[in-house]
Design a protein around this motif. Structure first.
Motif, PDB file in Angstrom:
ATOM      1  N   PRO A   1       0.837  -1.209   0.000  1.00  0.00           N
ATOM      2  CA  PRO A   1       0.000   0.000   0.000  1.00  0.00           C
ATOM      3  C   PRO A   1       0.872   1.260   0.000  1.00  0.00           C
ATOM      4  N   VAL A   2       0.492   2.230  -0.808  1.00  0.00           N
ATOM      5  CA  VAL A   2       1.278   3.458  -0.952  1.00  0.00           C
ATOM      6  C   VAL A   2       1.486   4.133   0.396  1.00  0.00           C
ATOM      7  N   LYS A   3       0.516   4.025   1.295  1.00  0.00           N
ATOM      8  CA  LYS A   3       0.663   4.685   2.599  1.00  0.00           C
ATOM      9  C   LYS A   3       1.853   4.131   3.383  1.00  0.00           C
ATOM     10  N   TYR A   4       2.266   2.901   3.109  1.00  0.00           N
ATOM     11  CA  TYR A   4       3.432   2.338   3.787  1.00  0.00           C
ATOM     12  C   TYR A   4       4.743   2.816   3.163  1.00  0.00           C
ATOM     13  N   LEU A   5       4.650   3.389   1.989  1.00  0.00           N
ATOM     14  CA  LEU A   5       5.831   3.928   1.315  1.00  0.00           C
ATOM     15  C   LEU A   5       5.946   5.443   1.515  1.00  0.00           C
ATOM     16  N   LYS A   6       5.074   5.979   2.357  1.00  0.00           N
ATOM     17  CA  LYS A   6       4.949   7.419   2.559  1.00  0.00           C
ATOM     18  C   LYS A   6       6.294   8.123   2.763  1.00  0.00           C
ATOM     19  N   TYR A   7       7.172   7.537   3.537  1.00  0.00           N
ATOM     20  CA  TYR A   7       8.462   8.166   3.840  1.00  0.00           C
ATOM     21  C   TYR A   7       9.599   7.557   3.032  1.00  0.00           C
ATOM     22  N   ARG A   8       9.257   6.980   1.897  1.00  0.00           N
ATOM     23  CA  ARG A   8      10.249   6.404   0.986  1.00  0.00           C
ATOM     24  C   ARG A   8      10.072   7.030  -0.395  1.00  0.00           C
TER      25      ARG A   8
END
Length: 168
Positions: free
Chosen positions: A48-55
């Protein structure tokens, strides 16, 4: 090569996969480029994109891979994530191009305008913003944007020439 070594050590490294695709594209090996970009999107899409928020680097790779595959709707959330965390990032140009391709010029303007204001000599951004303004029916604004961009470029060029003349 270094890239082959990286792929051997970490075959699922998104950066190495993306670079493999870029090199294949540069070498005019379209099937290999498409295969690498597809491999990258297959690797990233389940997350999910939200888990990549700080990447933002990973978000950028996902957005660029989908864009390269002609999947603008899938590229959007990745590129929006990059812009959210790094507002002045050049990914704004790609996201604006995505919006233009989706016939959403007002959204393109909303994305590219802040970037263009912070990078007033980026003619690619200014041209994209002018195209978006024209697509939205604001032709006078488009002309104004291009004229302002040319003025800034001219002033920059003049000051560069003056500083070079002092060296002579």
């Amino acid at each position: 090569t270094d890239l082959q070594s990286a792929r051997a050590v970490a075959p699922d490294d998104p950066r190495a996969i993306y670079l493999t695709g870029l090199l294949a594209e540069k070498q005019r090996k379209a099937p290999e480029a498409k295969q690498a970009m597809t491999q990258l999107t297959n690797l990233l899409d389940p997350i999910p994109v939200k888990y990549l928020k700080y990447r933002p680097q990973i978000l950028l790779l996902g957005g660029m891979a989908h864009y390269a595959l002609g999947q603008p709707e899938k590229a959007k959330p990745y590129l929006e994530g990059v812009i959210r965390t790094q507002p002045g990032h050049p990914a704004a140009k790609v996201l604006a191009a995505v919006h233009m391709g989706l016939k959403a010029p007002d959204q393109a303007v909303a994305v590219i305008e802040p970037y263009a204001k912070s990078h007033p000599t980026d003619m690619q951004a200014l041209t994209l913003m002018a195209r978006a303004q024209m697509a939205a029916g604001r032709h006078a604004r488009a002309i104004q944007i291009l004229q302002e961009g040319l003025k800034v470029r001219s002033e920059e060029h003049t000051s560069e020439l003056q500083s070079r003349l002092h060296l002579v």
